[in-house]
Design a protein around this motif. Structure first.
Motif, PDB file in Angstrom:
ATOM      1  N   SER A   1       0.807  -1.225   0.000  1.00 44.89           N
ATOM      2  CA  SER A   1       0.000   0.000   0.000  1.00 44.89           C
ATOM      3  C   SER A   1       0.841   1.275   0.000  1.00 44.89           C
ATOM      4  N   ILE A   2       2.175   1.126  -0.073  1.00 39.88           N
ATOM      5  CA  ILE A   2       2.984   2.323  -0.326  1.00 39.88           C
ATOM      6  C   ILE A   2       3.546   2.168  -1.737  1.00 39.88           C
ATOM      7  N   GLU A   3       3.901   3.270  -2.340  1.00 36.40           N
ATOM      8  CA  GLU A   3       4.275   3.234  -3.753  1.00 36.40           C
ATOM      9  C   GLU A   3       5.495   2.339  -3.981  1.00 36.40           C
ATOM     10  N   ASP A   4       6.534   2.572  -3.206  1.00 40.87           N
ATOM     11  CA  ASP A   4       7.794   1.848  -3.389  1.00 40.87           C
ATOM     12  C   ASP A   4       8.583   1.991  -2.089  1.00 40.87           C
ATOM     13  N   PRO A   5       8.954   0.892  -1.443  1.00 35.49           N
ATOM     14  CA  PRO A   5       9.634   1.017  -0.153  1.00 35.49           C
ATOM     15  C   PRO A   5      10.952   1.779  -0.228  1.00 35.49           C
ATOM     16  N   VAL A   6      11.600   1.733  -1.403  1.00 37.96           N
ATOM     17  CA  VAL A   6      12.879   2.453  -1.536  1.00 37.96           C
ATOM     18  C   VAL A   6      12.624   3.961  -1.515  1.00 37.96           C
ATOM     19  N   VAL A   7      11.629   4.386  -2.273  1.00 43.60           N
ATOM     20  CA  VAL A   7      11.281   5.815  -2.300  1.00 43.60           C
ATOM     21  C   VAL A   7      10.811   6.239  -0.904  1.00 43.60           C
ATOM     22  N   PHE A   8      10.004   5.373  -0.291  1.00 46.90           N
ATOM     23  CA  PHE A   8       9.503   5.661   1.054  1.00 46.90           C
ATOM     24  C   PHE A   8      10.668   5.888   2.028  1.00 46.90           C
ATOM     25  N   MET A   9      11.659   4.985   1.956  1.00 45.85           N
ATOM     26  CA  MET A   9      12.803   5.100   2.880  1.00 45.85           C
ATOM     27  C   MET A   9      13.589   6.381   2.619  1.00 45.85           C
ATOM     28  N   LYS A  10      13.717   6.746   1.351  1.00 48.81           N
ATOM     29  CA  LYS A  10      14.445   7.988   1.033  1.00 48.81           C
ATOM     30  C   LYS A  10      13.689   9.185   1.594  1.00 48.81           C
TER      31      LYS A  10
END
Ligand SMILES: NC(=O)c1ccc[n+]([C@@H]2O[C@H](COP(=O)([O-])OP(=O)(O)OC[C@H]3O[C@@H](n4cnc5c(N)ncnc54)[C@H](O)[C@@H]3O)[C@@H](O)[C@H]2O)c1
Ligand SMILES: [Zn+2]
Ligand SMILES: [Zn+2]
Length: 385
Positions: free
Chosen positions: A232-241
């Motif tokens: 349900s989040i777009e992309d965990p990598v983008v989220f972490m950034k």
């Protein structure tokens, strides 16, 4: 005796007539199993993703029990002792055991140059029978097994055979510094325990990703961390950034391994067609979510061959990548203290106690994540003797 019996991918049944194990070497012991677990690692076998998993094998590398019989060269154990049996089979003498790399023993598994011996983990890990049975043969019985402290609950003890040391070592290999942001991929028992242990090393923020809401709810409470559903989040990598001022996590832990979900391409090449040694989605996310100069700690299990892993990113970001099978024997003394002092309460992870006779259901419940299952424990009928 009764024992789990592998019949092929997703087919497991109870063998009612498996021959009793025997002392084959003077340093062997026979242990009457009182509890054994099913692990995420067993699912790699169950799903047919581990080469040289043979029909008729008995899995089970997480078990405790009572010593029934000892070989003539066993001196530290006696009949009747209740023991924790580490999942690694280690000789205690080779160059790697001497460095406390008990997961990499050179003697217990002559078939492999990387992994050591593991109970019930196919012929790539030595071809030993496992503990999802009434009895098990334990080689090098003076090396691995440890007597269960009198005040310890058996559900805590059985999780000391793998889950607690593996979660702890995942955090330890991350080299966590005070205040670090730690991202953990996977909220199975291993990821949950890694989240709990990350705080012990001084983490300032712990963030866990999974897709199972009930596991995310559990880890939020159990490890007092943040937890997000990667579906349900777009992309965990983008989220972490975004959540780290564009820098990324100081430490990323892969607690998923070869059967990761989340990328159609990885799933197709790594799980459906086996063109690579498993789906490396979580590892890819871990590498891409880590800060420059950060650490990626891998405890999720992969096969030895090529994976679609962004190794160029790891190089150019100056990452340190560490991984191993947990060295259970090395960690047991300090983890027993943590349990006795109430720092870690492993038994809260156990959601199901299932009779060994219902082994097929137990695998299905754990594998399909039914009934909010986090960790199932199998109880053989002979445990009650
Ligand atoms: N190195 C060791 O010593 C050691 C010991 C025990 C287990 N393991 C390995 O650790 C891994 C986890 O074991 P477990 O018992 O917790 O297994 P598990 O199967 O119960 O948990 C794995 C979790 O990962 C989640 N997941 C799937 N894809 C994901 C993704 N892309 N990102 C984040 N989460 C994702 C699943 O929904 C599941 O909840 C397995 O690979 C297992 O083989 C290693
Ligand atoms: Zn395990
Ligand atoms: Zn050794």
């Amino acid at each position: 005796m009764l024992a789990m019996n592998y019949r092929g991918p997703q087919r497991v049944r109870l063998d009612r007539n498996k021959p009793m194990p025997e002392i084959l070497h003077p340093q062997d012991a026979i242990v009457r199993v009182t509890r054994s677990c099913i692990c995420g690692s067993d699912l790699h076998l169950y799903n047919g993703n581990v080469p040289d998993t043979r029909v008729g094998e008995t899995f089970g590398h997480e078990f405790i029990g009572i010593v029934e019989e000892i070989g003539p060269d066993v001196h530290k154990l006696k009949v009747g002792d209740q023991v924790i049996v580490p999942f690694n089979i280690a000789c205690g003498q080779c160059t790697f055991c001497k460095q406390e790399l008990y997961g990499n023993c050179h003697e217990a598994n002559p078939q492999a140059t990387a992994v050591g011996g593991i109970f019930g983990y196919s012929h790539i890990a030595g071809g030993y029978n496992g503990g999802q049975a009434e009895y098990a043969r334990v080689p090098y019985a003076d090396v691995g097994p440890m007597v269960i402290p009198a005040d310890m609950h058996p559900d805590d003890a059985v999780l000391l055979t793998d889950v607690v040391p593996t979660g702890y070592q995942a955090a330890e290999m991350g080299g966590i510094q005070k205040g670090d942001t730690v991202a953990i991929f996977g909220a199975g028992p291993i990821g949950i325990m890694a989240a709990k242990c990350a705080w012990l090393f001084g983490a300032g923020r712990v963030i866990v990703f999974d897709k199972e809401e009930y596991r995310l709810d559990f880890v939020r409470k159990y490890a007092q961390c943040e937890a997000y559903n990667f579906m349900s989040i777009e992309d965990p990598v983008v989220f972490m950034k975004k959540t780290t001022d564009s820098l990324g996590a100081d430490v990323c832990i892969d607690a998923v391994g070869a059967e990761a979900a989340g990328s159609k391409l990885q799933t197709f090449t790594g799980r459906k067609t086996l063109l690579q040694a498993g789906s490396a989605t979580a590892l890819q996310w871990a590498i891409n979510s880590a800060k420059k100069g950060g650490v990626v700690s891998i405890v999720g299990v992969y096969g030895p061959t090529l994976n679609m892993v962004p190794i160029g990113n790891a190089l150019n970001k100056g990452l340190t990548i560490r991984g191993n099978q947990a060295s259970v024997k090395r960690l047991l003394p300090r983890l027993i203290k943590h349990i006795q002092n109430g720092v870690i309460n492993p038994k809260e992870l156990i959601t199901h106690h299932i009779p060994l006779e219902e082994i097929a259901d137990a695998y299905r419940i754990f594998s399909d994540k039914l009934d909010n299952c986090i960790k199932p424990v199998l109880i053989p009928p002979s445990a009650k003797m």
